[in-house]
Structure formats: structure tokens, C-alpha cells
Design a protein around this motif. Structure first.
Motif, PDB file in Angstrom:
ATOM      1  N   PHE A  82      -1.934  -7.719   7.631  1.00 16.35           N
ATOM      2  CA  PHE A  82      -2.002  -6.482   8.411  1.00 16.35           C
ATOM      3  C   PHE A  82      -1.247  -6.659   9.725  1.00 16.35           C
ATOM      4  N   GLY A  83      -0.488  -5.635  10.088  1.00 21.21           N
ATOM      5  CA  GLY A  83       0.227  -5.649  11.359  1.00 21.21           C
ATOM      6  C   GLY A  83       1.699  -5.967  11.243  1.00 21.21           C
ATOM      7  N   VAL A  84       2.133  -6.466  10.069  1.00 18.22           N
ATOM      8  CA  VAL A  84       3.552  -6.768   9.897  1.00 18.22           C
ATOM      9  C   VAL A  84       4.205  -5.864   8.855  1.00 18.22           C
ATOM     10  N   GLY A  85       3.425  -4.964   8.280  1.00 14.51           N
ATOM     11  CA  GLY A  85       3.959  -4.036   7.283  1.00 14.51           C
ATOM     12  C   GLY A  85       4.140  -2.650   7.857  1.00 14.51           C
ATOM     13  N   PHE A  86       4.107  -1.657   6.964  1.00 14.37           N
ATOM     14  CA  PHE A  86       4.444  -0.296   7.376  1.00 14.37           C
ATOM     15  C   PHE A  86       3.420   0.736   6.912  1.00 14.37           C
ATOM     16  N   VAL A 106      -7.117  -7.194  19.615  1.00 16.32           N
ATOM     17  CA  VAL A 106      -8.195  -6.348  20.148  1.00 16.32           C
ATOM     18  C   VAL A 106      -8.216  -4.993  19.441  1.00 16.32           C
ATOM     19  N   SER A 107      -7.040  -4.395  19.257  1.00 17.11           N
ATOM     20  CA  SER A 107      -6.956  -3.079  18.612  1.00 17.11           C
ATOM     21  C   SER A 107      -7.389  -3.144  17.155  1.00 17.11           C
ATOM     22  N   THR A 108      -7.016  -4.227  16.463  1.00 11.77           N
ATOM     23  CA  THR A 108      -7.399  -4.368  15.057  1.00 11.77           C
ATOM     24  C   THR A 108      -8.904  -4.547  14.924  1.00 11.77           C
ATOM     25  N   LEU A 109      -9.495  -5.318  15.829  1.00 12.03           N
ATOM     26  CA  LEU A 109     -10.957  -5.477  15.815  1.00 12.03           C
ATOM     27  C   LEU A 109     -11.646  -4.133  16.033  1.00 12.03           C
ATOM     28  N   ALA A 110     -11.116  -3.340  16.966  1.00 11.88           N
ATOM     29  CA  ALA A 110     -11.700  -2.025  17.234  1.00 11.88           C
ATOM     30  C   ALA A 110     -11.531  -1.101  16.036  1.00 11.88           C
ATOM     31  N   LEU A 111     -10.353  -1.169  15.398  1.00 15.11           N
ATOM     32  CA  LEU A 111     -10.100  -0.347  14.210  1.00 15.11           C
ATOM     33  C   LEU A 111     -11.048  -0.736  13.086  1.00 15.11           C
ATOM     34  N   GLY A 112     -11.197  -2.045  12.875  1.00 14.98           N
ATOM     35  CA  GLY A 112     -12.102  -2.512  11.836  1.00 14.98           C
ATOM     36  C   GLY A 112     -13.528  -2.055  12.073  1.00 14.98           C
ATOM     37  N   LEU A 131       0.819  -1.208   0.000  1.00 11.18           N
ATOM     38  CA  LEU A 131       0.000   0.000   0.000  1.00 11.18           C
ATOM     39  C   LEU A 131       0.853   1.257   0.000  1.00 11.18           C
ATOM     40  N   MET A 132       2.099   1.140   0.444  1.00  9.07           N
ATOM     41  CA  MET A 132       2.994   2.297   0.426  1.00  9.07           C
ATOM     42  C   MET A 132       3.317   2.707  -1.007  1.00  9.07           C
ATOM     43  N   GLU A 133       3.191   1.734  -1.943  1.00  6.08           N
ATOM     44  CA  GLU A 133       3.577   1.994  -3.329  1.00  6.08           C
ATOM     45  C   GLU A 133       2.373   2.369  -4.203  1.00  6.08           C
ATOM     46  N   ALA A 134       1.197   2.479  -3.619  1.00  2.00           N
ATOM     47  CA  ALA A 134      -0.013   2.673  -4.416  1.00  2.00           C
ATOM     48  C   ALA A 134       0.043   4.003  -5.175  1.00  2.00           C
ATOM     49  N   SER A 193       0.691   3.416   6.995  1.00  2.00           N
ATOM     50  CA  SER A 193       0.228   4.367   7.998  1.00  2.00           C
ATOM     51  C   SER A 193      -1.291   4.349   8.075  1.00  2.00           C
ATOM     52  N   LEU A 194      -1.819   4.760   9.189  1.00  2.00           N
ATOM     53  CA  LEU A 194      -3.273   4.814   9.333  1.00  2.00           C
ATOM     54  C   LEU A 194      -3.865   5.821   8.352  1.00  2.00           C
ATOM     55  N   GLN A 195      -3.114   6.876   8.043  1.00  2.00           N
ATOM     56  CA  GLN A 195      -3.594   7.854   7.065  1.00  2.00           C
ATOM     57  C   GLN A 195      -3.780   7.191   5.706  1.00  2.00           C
TER      58      GLN A 195
END
Length: 396
Positions: A299-303, A338-344, A273-276, A305-307
Motif C-alpha cells: 500500500f502506498g506505492v500503487g495507484f 500516520v495517515s495510513t494508520l488513521a485510514l485503517g 486492485l485496478m484490474e479487479a 483510488s480510495l473509492q
């Protein structure tokens, strides 16, 4: 206990801990168990007796430490996968887990000392299950080039396997992920790790993808005949989406099969996604306009950003299996889930958890509120007909 067809090396400088590990592996039925007190001794042993499937490796040792050993052993083709067994602090071990793949190794897991049977046995079973889907990468001696891959495609040796995704509450199949396998005439089923570099370097990614797409659509049509709607997910790399007509080709294929875009999901690794680019974003928007789902893989092992996450039109997050393997003993893994579930939930995105291999993990994820998952606990990747028969048998 049945013999496990595994060759395992225990690299441990503490005599008592080494003895425990060797005895435990023999108790589990490993065919061959070797031992070494330091990295240099381990290398000498492997040069004498040949490669091992798994090395149970301490990290902190006098002289050649575990990391240097792994780098040298991997470069020499002597180690196929790694289980870290260390008493170092969690933050150091977490960094080491990231480093092992960068050194070229396959990380099976990370277990603390003293070694326990319920920690090591699932990792051995995982290795055997993974090996059962295709020949071990190190065992495949064929040299892969562009012409080999082209011929394989021309002779329909590239096959599409499908791994189910399930509803963790009901067990119902919610979709499948399409995975490439090369049915080599001499080497059997070959892992993508062997042939995908050649596919990428020779610019054959789209050719392979559209062949998989055809297989996936044929699967969908056959599933519909049996009264089952099946969403099929495909792995895509950003470079494929730099052609602005890519999504239009997908649209054309859907029309020719009389299928809806709602039956397709496209998975892009988080790093990608950094290269999109603008063309990539245009294709992603077109895919959503077709009704297709878009998933952020690993998800969670890459880089990413939330933006960036908020800028792109995704509606699914696929959480990497690393966070599941040590869920019961590492608080940070639980916090990530837990955080990923909340983000989703906050972003209106479905969360799918990968790498579920044990019933205990399934139960823990349910307790945390996970509803979608994938892993060997439920099913290995299968070709079309066995998959449809498996789904049909589950629905009875």
C-alpha cells in the motif's frame, strides 16, 4: 572489523565526497571498493573488473548522469543493487527512487550527503541478509522456461518459506507470510524474481499457489499440535481470481484439512486492485464469507483510488517498506504512516508495516501507534520446521 563479502562502486564526481565514501566503505569492511568520477568511467571500470553488488550513485553529474549510467549498467548486467547518494532536493530524489526499479534496478536505499556511517551500514547489512535467503539473481545463470518450472514442481523443488509477522508491542507472532523459493539442484535457493516471470507467462500461478496452500495448511496443523494458532498469508494476483471457482477450491482444501478460513490471509498488491473484475470481486466476497482475511499489499506505492479501496472487502492494509527505511529523516514518510494508520482505523482495517530492519524503526513505529509489523529485524523467511522451532523458542 570483519570483511563484508561485498563489491561496491562509488560513482561520485566530487573528489572530496568520493574520498569520504570510499574510506567509509573500507572502514565498514567491504571486500572490494571501486570508484569513478563519472558514468562513462564507471562503465569502463565495470566492463574491465566485472559486476558489483552495490553502486553508491550520485545522480547529478556532467556528461553521463547517474540515471543514464544505471540504465546502461543494468542492461549489461553490471550492477545488482543501488544506493542513491545525492544532494538533490527531496522531491527529485523521491521521484528517482520510483524510477530506479523501472530501469530494472534494485533500490537498497537513499542517503543524503555528506555520507554517514549510520546511514550506509544498515543498507549494506540489508543486502547481505537478503542475499543470505537465496542466491543473488544476477549470479543465477540458468535459463528458466515453462518445462523447467513444471519439472521443478513435479520434483518438489519449489519450496515454501515463511516470514513471521509480529505484534510490535509484545513481540508475539501474529502470523506468517508464505514465500516461494526454488531449491535448484545446481544453483541452490533461487529468488522468485528469477522464476516467477516464467510461472506467470506459462499460466502456472494457480499450480504454484495451491502447492503453497497445501504447505501452509500442513504448517497450520503442525502448529496446532504444538498449541499455536498460526495465520498464514499468501500472495495472489487478480488474474488468478478471474476463475469464479477459485474460492470454492480454497473452501474444498480447507475442508479436506479440517481447518478454518480464519487461518488464511490473501494479499493482493495495490496495483492489482485496478484490474479487479466482477469475477475477482465475487471470489473476494466468497473468501470473506469463508472467514478469510484480505490484505492490500504494498500500500502506498500503487495507484488504487480510495473509492476502489472502499468498494472491495479488505480488512488489512500492508504498508510498503519504502516508508520505513527513511522514516527518521523524511517527514513525508512519517506523514504517510500516520495517515495510513488513521485510514485503517476509520475503515476498521488492521495496518501491518513491512520492511522493519532496525530497532530505531521499531521504536518510531510504536511511537506512531503501529501494532503489527514484519521485517528482518524480527526474522528472515524460514522453512516449516525451523519456523516452528523458532516460534517455540520465543514462547519459552
Amino acid at each position: 572489523m570483519p570483511v563484508l563479502p561485498l563489491r561496491v562502486l562509488v560513482l561520485e564526481d566530487h573528489h572530496f565526497q568520493r574520498t569520504i565514501a570510499v574510506n567509509l566503505l573500507k572502514q565498514l569492511g567491504c571486500d572490494t571498493v571501486l570508484a569513478a568520477a563519472n558514468g562513462a568511467q564507471a562503465l569502463r571500470t565495470l566492463h574491465e573488473v566485472g559486476p558489483v553488488d552495490i553502486v553508491l550513485c550520485d545522480l547529478h553529474m556532467e556528461g553521463m548522469d547517474g540515471l543514464e549510467f544505471l540504465q546502461r549498467a543494468k542492461n549489461a548486467g553490471l550492477v545488482r543493487s543501488v544506493i542513491i547518494n545525492s544532494s538533490l532536493t527531496e522531491d527529485v530524489r523521491r521521484a528517482a527512487r520510483k524510477l530506479v526499479p523501472l530501469l530494472g534496478g534494485v533500490l537498497l536505499g537513499d542517503v543524503s550527503k555528506p555520507l554517514e556511517i549510520n546511514a550506509i551500514e544498515p543498507l549494506l547489512r540489508h543486502y547481505l541478509k537478503e542475499a543470505s535467503t537465496y542466491q543473488n539473481v544476477s549470479a543465477c545463470s540458468i535459463a528458466i522456461g515453462a518445462e523447467d518450472v513444471r519439472l521443478a514442481m513435479a520434483h518438489q523443488q519449489m519450496e515454501t518459506y515463511f516470514q513471521p509477522k509480529v505484534d510490535l508491542r509484545s513481540g508475539d507472532v501474529t502470523g506468517v507470510e508464505a514465500l516461494a523459493r526454488w531449491n535448484h539442484p545446481f544453483s541452490g535457493l533461487v529468488s522468485p524474481a528469477v522464476f516467477m516471470p516464467a510461472v506467470e507467462s506459462c499460466n502456472l500461478l494457480n499450480e504454484l499457489f495451491f502447492a503453497q496452500l497445501e504447505d501452509g495448511m500442513k504448517l497450520q496443523r503442525e502448529a496446532l499440535k504444538r498449541g499455536c494458532f498460526l495465520n498464514v498469508a499468501f500472495n495472489v494476483q487478480p488474474i488468478q481470481l478471474t476463475n469464479v471457482t477459485w474460492a470454492l477450491e480454497v473452501k474444498s482444501r480447507l475442508a479436506s484439512h479440517g481447518l478454518s478460513g480464519a487461518g488464511l490471509t490473501f494479499e493482493l498488491a495495490e496495483n492489482g486492485l485496478m484490474e479487479a473484475s466482477s469475477a475477482c470481486l465475487e471470489n473476494l466476497v466468497r473468501l470473506r464469507m469463508l472467514g478469510c482475511r484480505l490484505s492490500i499489499d504494498d500500500f502506498g506505492v500503487g495507484f488504487c483510488s480510495l473509492q476502489r479501496l472502499c468498494q472491495l472487502p479488505f480488512n488489512e492494509i500492508k504498508l510498503d517498506g519504502e516508508f520505513v527505511r527513511t522514516l527518521d529523516r523524511e517527514p513525508y514518510c512519517r506523514a504517510v504512516v500516520v495517515s495510513t494508520l488513521a485510514l485503517g482505523k476509520a475503515l476498521g482495517m488492521t495496518v501491518v508495516v513491512k520492511g522493519i530492519e532496525a530497532q530505531r524503526q521499531h521504536e518510531q513505529l510504536l511511537d506512531l501507534g503501529c501494532t503489527q509489523g514484519q521485517g528482518f529485524l524480527f526474522a528472515l523467511p524460514m522453512s516449516c520446521e525451523p519456523l516452528l522451532d523458532w516460534i517455540e523458542a520465543r514462547s519459552k
